[in-house]
Design a protein around this motif. Structure first.
Motif, PDB file in Angstrom:
ATOM      1  N   ASN A 311      -1.448  -2.842  -3.900  1.00  0.00           N
ATOM      2  CA  ASN A 311      -1.376  -3.748  -2.768  1.00  0.00           C
ATOM      3  C   ASN A 311       0.029  -3.646  -2.179  1.00  0.00           C
ATOM      4  N   GLU A 312       0.108  -3.428  -0.868  1.00  0.00           N
ATOM      5  CA  GLU A 312       1.403  -3.203  -0.218  1.00  0.00           C
ATOM      6  C   GLU A 312       1.659  -4.322   0.790  1.00  0.00           C
ATOM      7  N   ASN A 313       2.632  -5.162   0.499  1.00  0.00           N
ATOM      8  CA  ASN A 313       2.829  -6.363   1.300  1.00  0.00           C
ATOM      9  C   ASN A 313       3.548  -6.118   2.621  1.00  0.00           C
ATOM     10  N   GLN A 314       3.908  -4.875   2.909  1.00  0.00           N
ATOM     11  CA  GLN A 314       4.545  -4.564   4.185  1.00  0.00           C
ATOM     12  C   GLN A 314       3.633  -3.757   5.111  1.00  0.00           C
ATOM     13  N   LYS A 315       2.349  -3.678   4.760  1.00  0.00           N
ATOM     14  CA  LYS A 315       1.386  -3.063   5.665  1.00  0.00           C
ATOM     15  C   LYS A 315       1.165  -3.973   6.866  1.00  0.00           C
ATOM     16  N   GLY A 316       0.503  -3.421   7.894  1.00  0.00           N
ATOM     17  CA  GLY A 316       0.453  -4.118   9.165  1.00  0.00           C
ATOM     18  C   GLY A 316      -0.408  -5.362   9.220  1.00  0.00           C
ATOM     19  N   SER A 317      -1.524  -5.393   8.511  1.00  0.00           N
ATOM     20  CA  SER A 317      -2.441  -6.526   8.598  1.00  0.00           C
ATOM     21  C   SER A 317      -2.734  -7.054   7.202  1.00  0.00           C
ATOM     22  N   GLU A 318      -3.243  -8.282   7.149  1.00  0.00           N
ATOM     23  CA  GLU A 318      -3.590  -8.879   5.858  1.00  0.00           C
ATOM     24  C   GLU A 318      -4.626  -8.032   5.141  1.00  0.00           C
ATOM     25  N   GLU A 319      -5.571  -7.524   5.879  1.00  0.00           N
ATOM     26  CA  GLU A 319      -6.618  -6.681   5.310  1.00  0.00           C
ATOM     27  C   GLU A 319      -6.020  -5.427   4.668  1.00  0.00           C
ATOM     28  N   GLU A 320      -5.132  -4.745   5.386  1.00  0.00           N
ATOM     29  CA  GLU A 320      -4.520  -3.522   4.877  1.00  0.00           C
ATOM     30  C   GLU A 320      -3.679  -3.773   3.627  1.00  0.00           C
ATOM     31  N   ARG A 321      -3.195  -4.973   3.459  1.00  0.00           N
ATOM     32  CA  ARG A 321      -2.323  -5.273   2.322  1.00  0.00           C
ATOM     33  C   ARG A 321      -3.078  -5.453   1.015  1.00  0.00           C
ATOM     34  N   HIS A 322      -4.407  -5.432   1.073  1.00  0.00           N
ATOM     35  CA  HIS A 322      -5.194  -5.761  -0.108  1.00  0.00           C
ATOM     36  C   HIS A 322      -6.184  -4.670  -0.509  1.00  0.00           C
ATOM     37  N   PHE A 323      -5.861  -3.421  -0.202  1.00  0.00           N
ATOM     38  CA  PHE A 323      -6.699  -2.313  -0.650  1.00  0.00           C
ATOM     39  C   PHE A 323      -6.332  -1.837  -2.054  1.00  0.00           C
ATOM     40  N   GLY A 324      -5.295  -2.363  -2.645  1.00  0.00           N
ATOM     41  CA  GLY A 324      -4.779  -1.843  -3.893  1.00  0.00           C
ATOM     42  C   GLY A 324      -5.668  -2.097  -5.104  1.00  0.00           C
ATOM     43  N   LEU A 325      -5.631  -1.120  -6.021  1.00  0.00           N
ATOM     44  CA  LEU A 325      -6.273  -1.296  -7.324  1.00  0.00           C
ATOM     45  C   LEU A 325      -5.375  -2.101  -8.261  1.00  0.00           C
ATOM     46  N   GLU A 327      -1.589  -4.605  -8.495  1.00  0.00           N
ATOM     47  CA  GLU A 327      -0.441  -5.256  -7.900  1.00  0.00           C
ATOM     48  C   GLU A 327       0.789  -4.404  -8.206  1.00  0.00           C
ATOM     49  N   THR A 328       1.872  -4.634  -7.490  1.00  0.00           N
ATOM     50  CA  THR A 328       3.057  -3.809  -7.720  1.00  0.00           C
ATOM     51  C   THR A 328       3.748  -4.118  -9.051  1.00  0.00           C
ATOM     52  N   ASN A 329       3.320  -5.161  -9.743  1.00  0.00           N
ATOM     53  CA  ASN A 329       3.802  -5.376 -11.119  1.00  0.00           C
ATOM     54  C   ASN A 329       2.950  -4.610 -12.128  1.00  0.00           C
ATOM     55  N   LYS A 330       2.040  -3.773 -11.618  1.00  0.00           N
ATOM     56  CA  LYS A 330       1.155  -2.879 -12.395  1.00  0.00           C
ATOM     57  C   LYS A 330      -0.027  -3.591 -13.042  1.00  0.00           C
ATOM     58  N   SER A 331      -0.215  -4.857 -12.748  1.00  0.00           N
ATOM     59  CA  SER A 331      -1.399  -5.546 -13.265  1.00  0.00           C
ATOM     60  C   SER A 331      -2.598  -5.219 -12.386  1.00  0.00           C
ATOM     61  N   PRO A 332      -3.788  -4.994 -12.994  1.00  0.00           N
ATOM     62  CA  PRO A 332      -4.967  -4.661 -12.190  1.00  0.00           C
ATOM     63  C   PRO A 332      -5.386  -5.835 -11.301  1.00  0.00           C
ATOM     64  N   VAL A 333      -5.790  -5.529 -10.086  1.00  0.00           N
ATOM     65  CA  VAL A 333      -6.359  -6.557  -9.211  1.00  0.00           C
ATOM     66  C   VAL A 333      -7.729  -6.963  -9.751  1.00  0.00           C
ATOM     67  N   TYR A 334      -8.435  -5.996 -10.352  1.00  0.00           N
ATOM     68  CA  TYR A 334      -9.729  -6.217 -10.996  1.00  0.00           C
ATOM     69  C   TYR A 334      -9.939  -5.037 -11.945  1.00  0.00           C
ATOM     70  N   PRO A 335     -10.842  -5.151 -12.901  1.00  0.00           N
ATOM     71  CA  PRO A 335     -11.064  -4.041 -13.846  1.00  0.00           C
ATOM     72  C   PRO A 335     -11.654  -2.814 -13.154  1.00  0.00           C
ATOM     73  N   VAL A 336     -11.114  -1.660 -13.462  1.00  0.00           N
ATOM     74  CA  VAL A 336     -11.606  -0.394 -12.915  1.00  0.00           C
ATOM     75  C   VAL A 336     -11.723   0.619 -14.057  1.00  0.00           C
ATOM     76  N   ASN A 337     -12.849   1.304 -14.098  1.00  0.00           N
ATOM     77  CA  ASN A 337     -13.067   2.369 -15.071  1.00  0.00           C
ATOM     78  C   ASN A 337     -12.853   3.700 -14.344  1.00  0.00           C
ATOM     79  N   PHE A 338     -11.778   4.406 -14.673  1.00  0.00           N
ATOM     80  CA  PHE A 338     -11.435   5.624 -13.967  1.00  0.00           C
ATOM     81  C   PHE A 338     -12.106   6.874 -14.529  1.00  0.00           C
ATOM     82  N   SER A 339     -12.965   6.710 -15.507  1.00  0.00           N
ATOM     83  CA  SER A 339     -13.734   7.820 -16.058  1.00  0.00           C
ATOM     84  C   SER A 339     -15.178   7.694 -15.583  1.00  0.00           C
ATOM     85  N   PRO A 340     -15.919   8.816 -15.527  1.00  0.00           N
ATOM     86  CA  PRO A 340     -17.305   8.751 -15.051  1.00  0.00           C
ATOM     87  C   PRO A 340     -18.191   7.960 -15.991  1.00  0.00           C
TER      88      PRO A 340
END
Length: 340
Positions: A311-325, A327-340
């Motif tokens: 998540n990048e807090n200097q992006k142009g819109s609120e929507e764009e700021r919340h595409f991150g997997l 947070e910048t403290n490295k905590s997951p925004v939600y659980p993600v399984n990166f393996s198939p």
């Protein structure tokens, strides 16, 4: 998406990735992420590389040639896309020496220790008509610079937004708006992939009366679109195949495709929720790393980069700021399984 632009509002219900006959296809054994840095609280570059490695993320896209990031990626084995910024296109297009200098400064020092797979020249350039005239000359000059440096193994391409298509529904009717013949010939001649941004999110957000959440989020159990016998259960595949159809129509059916951006925000609009972002990105990973492919190119993994790592807090819109997997403290925004 440096700025998300995959929302071609013309299409209502379809799109994805695959082939009806054998071709050379880009490697997609691991998922990739887009590493944007527009935040005032970014972790160190070495911490980011450690995060990628511990999470089994095997590919990363840099939007510019960030030397500190490239330094941190040394000996990591992670595949890298390095970007040439839109603000650099005019200079590189008009001067081979400038292209040589860019490669010698930003690529050559890292070429033996960083797995640089692609150079992405510009980003969504056709969405900025003032830059289009510089794109192909810049690509040619970067290609020549790589050849001069004996780095021809690195492939040169340019990422496109969905707006480059004048028609995208049904997928078989996909067609380019601008003349793409020069770009496609370059890709074909140099064995480079077509780079595409695919955002079912924008299509669903803007067309909820005609596109279901299940279709956008890979949850449809049944066919939603029957396009001349090709059956589509998810919007991602339909969008990918519309790009492929467009390439076929101008005589380039076999160029491989790399999805250089796809994602779903966790906040910023009525349909941007943590639950929908988690569902989309987990299902996306499962789908692209499988051998399902798309109806036009089945039985292929699909090389794909999720927008975005943070998540990048200097992006142009609120929507764009919340595409991150993350947070910048490295905590997951939600659980993600990166393996198939």
């Amino acid at each position: 998406m440096t700025s998300p632009q995959g929302n071609n509002r013309c299409y209502a219900l379809a799109f994805l990735i695959v082939i009806s006959f054998s071709i050379t296809y880009a490697d997609g054994e691991k998922i990739g992420v887009c590493y944007g840095m527009l935040s005032n609280s970014m972790p160190s570059k070495s911490d980011v590389v450690n995060l990628l490695k511990t999470r089994n993320i095997g590919k990363v896209r840099l939007y510019e040639a960030n030397r500190d990031a490239l330094q941190a990626l040394k000996s990591s084995g992670i595949e890298v896309i390095v970007g040439v910024g839109n603000n650099e296109l005019q200079k590189i297009a008009g001067d081979q020496a400038a292209a040589n200098g860019w490669v010698n400064d930003n690529i050559r020092p890292f070429s033996s220790s960083v797995n640089i797979k692609y150079i992405a020249v510009g980003n969504e350039v056709y969405a900025n008509s003032g830059l289009v005239q510089y794109l192909l000359p810049a690509m040619n000059n970067i290609q020549t610079a790589l050849r001069n440096a004996n780095l021809q193994n690195i492939k040169v391409s340019t990422p496109h937004a969905m707006s480059v298509l004048s028609k995208s529904y049904p997928p078989s009717q996909g067609a380019f708006g601008p003349d793409m013949s020069g770009i496609l010939k370059f890709l074909s001649d140099n064995g480079s992939p077509f780079m595409a941004h695919v955002y079912p999110y924008f299509s669903y957000r803007d067309n909820r009366n005609s596109i279901s959440a299940d279709y956008a989020l890979f949850r449809s159990a049944k066919t939603v679109v029957n396009d001349g016998g090709r059956m589509y259960k998810n919007l991602f595949d339909a969008m990918v195949d519309s790009y492929i159809s467009a390439m076929e129509k101008v005589g380039h059916p076999n160029i491989p495709i790399v999805i250089t951006e796809s994602g779903w925000p966790s906040a910023g609009s009525a349909v941007a929720t943590v639950d929908s972002a988690r569902t989309y990105n987990n299902n996306l990973i499962k789908h692209v790393l499988s051998t399902a492919g798309t109806p036009k190119r089945p039985e292929r993994t699909i090389e794909t980069f999720i927008f975005a790592l943070f998540n990048e807090n200097q992006k142009g819109s609120e929507e764009e700021r919340h595409f991150g997997l993350f947070e910048t403290n490295k905590s997951p925004v939600y659980p993600v399984n990166f393996s198939p």
